[in-house]
Design an enzyme around this catalytic site. Structure first.
Site, PDB file in Angstrom:
ATOM      1  CE  LYS A  53      -3.667  -2.743   2.183  1.00  0.00           C
ATOM      2  NZ  LYS A  53      -4.276  -3.025   3.452  1.00  0.00           N
ATOM      3  CD  GLN A  97      -3.127  -4.731   6.575  1.00  0.00           C
ATOM      4  OE1 GLN A  97      -3.132  -3.768   6.225  1.00  0.00           O
ATOM      5  NE2 GLN A  97      -3.607  -5.993   5.947  1.00  0.00           N
ATOM      6  CG  ASP A 120      -9.337  -0.782   4.706  1.00  0.00           C
ATOM      7  OD1 ASP A 120      -9.312  -1.158   3.339  1.00  0.00           O
ATOM      8  OD2 ASP A 120      -8.778  -1.226   5.486  1.00  0.00           O
TER       9      ASP A 120
END
Length: 291
Positions: A53, A97, A120
């Protein structure tokens, strides 16, 4: 032979499009989008994903902020950091995460994220907006699947889409997106589904994401079907430099002979997830700054 749904190529196209938008911002003297990433602990796979990312941010010209905490951090302290990012006007979007250590509630942390910055697409508000007339930020992996189908001009309207795997991260939101946006007839299968093959054999579009290598075999797929493999499992392979290889949920070699389109693993949905994260960050930036 089928057409490969090349997520790596499409993700590259998306990155080029975003890079052009970033350059336009710079030419106007505006700051560029800033994505923050929180990672807790030292899970090897998580660090690999985060590094991917970060590389993606660099490739399109985004700024990024990495926050790495020890696995012993308390839930309350982690949420305090989340709240600080919520209030930071220089952070346009951020992700936490997962997985998180067992003593930290993923649900509580997720719901602490400001929906406008939830790139997300995990918060209840963003999740629920999938079935509204005003969709907000879409879950990254399902968004990537839908975008991949769209960019290959695969017709979804009126098609029978069978999704294997009903997780909150992929299957459940994807089912809603294929219904709402794709106008498909959707069958959602899961671990309690009896006689799975009786459903998968009816699919015009078969999407699989359960993390069980080789689950879908050729006899479970209709001739000419579109097959999207979201599953990614690390299999030990000492012949590889990394010590592992990635395996999908679909038995690629045999299933490919029956398909019209199929995603490879790796190189299919994985790159699209990161591309979607970049698109979501761009959207979050524009929504908050009137872009």
């Amino acid at each position: 032979m089928p057409t490969l749904l090349d997520g790596k190529k499409v993700a590259g196209d998306i990155k080029n499009e975003i890079s052009a938008r970033v350059q336009d911002l710079k030419s106007k003297g505006k700051r560029v989008p800033n994505l923050a990433i929180i990672i807790v602990g030292d899970d090897g796979a998580s660090h690999t994903y985060v590094n991917g990312k970060i590389a993606a941010c660099k490739s399109v010209g985004f700024d990024f902020t990495l926050m790495h905490f020890a696995s012993t951090i308390s839930e309350d302290k982690l949420i305090k950091h989340v709240e600080n990012l919520n209030a930071d006007e220089d952070i346009d979007g951020f992700i936490v995460q997962i997985p998180l250590p067992e003593h930290i509630s993923v649900e509580r942390v997720t719901e602490s994220v400001k929906p406008e910055k939830d790139v997300d697409g995990f918060t209840n508000q963003n999740f629920g907006s999938i079935v509204s007339k005003h969709q907000l930020i879409m879950p990254a992996t399902p968004f990537g699947v839908v975008e991949l189908l769209r960019r290959y001009n695969i017709e979804t309207e009126g098609k029978h889409c069978v999704i294997v795997g009903a997780s909150r991260l992929v299957g459940a939101p994807l089912g809603m997106m294929m219904t709402e946006d794709g106008k498909a007839t959707v069958t959602l299968c899961h671990k309690y589904t009896k006689d799975l093959s009786s459903h998968t054999k009816l699919a015009d579009i078969l999407i699989v994401g359960v993390g069980k290598p080789g689950l879908i075999t050729a006899d479970m797929v209709k001739d000419g079907a579109v097959v999207v493999d979201v599953g990614t499992t690390r299999i030990e392979d000492k012949s590889r430099k990394t010590g592992f290889r990635l395996a999908g949920d679909v038995e690629f070699d045999t299933v490919a002979e029956k398909c019209s389109f199929i995603t490879p693993v790796p190189g299919g949905v994985g790159p699209m997830t990161i591309a979607s994260l970049l698109l979501n960050t761009m959207k979050a930036y524009e929504d908050q700054h009137g872009g």
